[in-house]
Write a protein that holds these residues in place. Sequence first.
Motif, PDB file in Angstrom:
ATOM      1  N   VAL A  80       0.970  -1.189  -0.197  1.00 26.97           N
ATOM      2  CA  VAL A  80      -0.067   0.045   0.014  1.00 26.97           C
ATOM      3  C   VAL A  80       1.104   1.261  -0.073  1.00 26.97           C
ATOM      4  N   ILE A  81       0.210   2.219  -0.863  1.00 28.90           N
ATOM      5  CA  ILE A  81       1.228   3.326  -0.938  1.00 28.90           C
ATOM      6  C   ILE A  81       0.262   4.476  -0.911  1.00 28.90           C
ATOM      7  N   MET A  82       0.343   5.553  -0.035  1.00 32.41           N
ATOM      8  CA  MET A  82      -0.623   6.650   0.294  1.00 32.41           C
ATOM      9  C   MET A  82       0.001   8.020  -0.382  1.00 32.41           C
ATOM     10  N   PRO A  83      -0.709   8.911  -0.732  1.00 26.95           N
ATOM     11  CA  PRO A  83      -0.292  10.419  -0.921  1.00 26.95           C
ATOM     12  C   PRO A  83       0.438  10.689   0.373  1.00 26.95           C
ATOM     13  N   GLU A  84       1.537  11.830  -0.149  1.00 25.29           N
ATOM     14  CA  GLU A  84       2.585  12.300   1.073  1.00 25.29           C
ATOM     15  C   GLU A  84       1.854  13.017   2.173  1.00 25.29           C
ATOM     16  N   LYS A  85       0.627  13.673   1.951  1.00 26.94           N
ATOM     17  CA  LYS A  85       0.057  14.309   3.023  1.00 26.94           C
ATOM     18  C   LYS A  85      -1.084  13.805   3.802  1.00 26.94           C
ATOM     19  N   VAL A  86      -1.261  12.225   3.449  1.00 23.99           N
ATOM     20  CA  VAL A  86      -2.230  11.513   4.144  1.00 23.99           C
ATOM     21  C   VAL A  86      -1.495  10.545   4.820  1.00 23.99           C
ATOM     22  N   LYS A  87      -1.932  10.604   6.238  1.00 23.75           N
ATOM     23  CA  LYS A  87      -1.682   9.627   7.491  1.00 23.75           C
ATOM     24  C   LYS A  87      -2.677   8.929   7.877  1.00 23.75           C
TER      25      LYS A  87
END
Length: 286
Positions: A80-87
């Motif tokens: 899984v890879i998420m956008p940089e600003k999403v935690k």
Amino acid sequence: MKFDLHCHTRNGSLDGKVSIEHYIQLLQKHGFDGMLITDHNSYNGYRAYKKLHESTHKYDDFIVLKGVEYDTLDAGHFLVIMPEKVKLPILEIRGMPLSILMKVVHGFGGILGPAHPYGAKFLSAMHSKKLKRHPELIYDFDFIETDNTCNPHQANIMARDMAKRYHKPAVAGSDAHKVKYIGTAYTNIDYCIRGNNDFINAVRLKKIADCSCRDEVYTEPKVVTKILPVSLAWKVYNYGLGFLKAYSRKVNLNNLKELWEKFKPDALFDRNAELYRKSRPHHLIK
């Protein structure tokens, strides 16, 4: 750009034997431009990298992407890879069913694909009852890991055929937990990668040039390992931990709507990105 897209560190995986700094040094010696950290249900390996980078500013010319290898309840392991600003804390809590994982990841602008889809039966998507009953879910995968150094050659061949059949981007990763596997798999990306958003765009735009692994490095399990009921032990371990984390997982799922308000669609990607996808709240879990 040359990447290893399946990496485990001592900092984030219980079975990892190599520190993040040593991992970077070894990949650089092999001519890699970057790596994707995919520790098991944990971002601790990436946190260790950030701490190292912020305190020393070493390895500025090496790109480290933030990912996770997530243990689903019913379909094995997924990268899984998420956008940089999403935690999303939920991604560090194992045990979501695949259908919910996909809604969460895609709802917040991320991508996912099965790790070693034809690997060990108790860890891999294509051996699961879920995918056998619902093969249509494959159409929602963003990529497929077709080359994994820790897989038998035949398992990789089957994964490559699957990617071709479903017209999915194929990626490779060493899945290295030990030094001897580091540098044995690569993915060449025809796109400038500086962070997670670039990588997500590259996958969606199908900018993966080629990938491969040295699957001759794979060694068959020892006789003792074959005799022991490893599959049963893993299921008990995985389901047991999933059960223990059920309340925490429920709380985090309930918090997704609040997180959505913080991470509006406009925050997911730069408006100037080549590919900009507006996700909507109705994609999330109700």
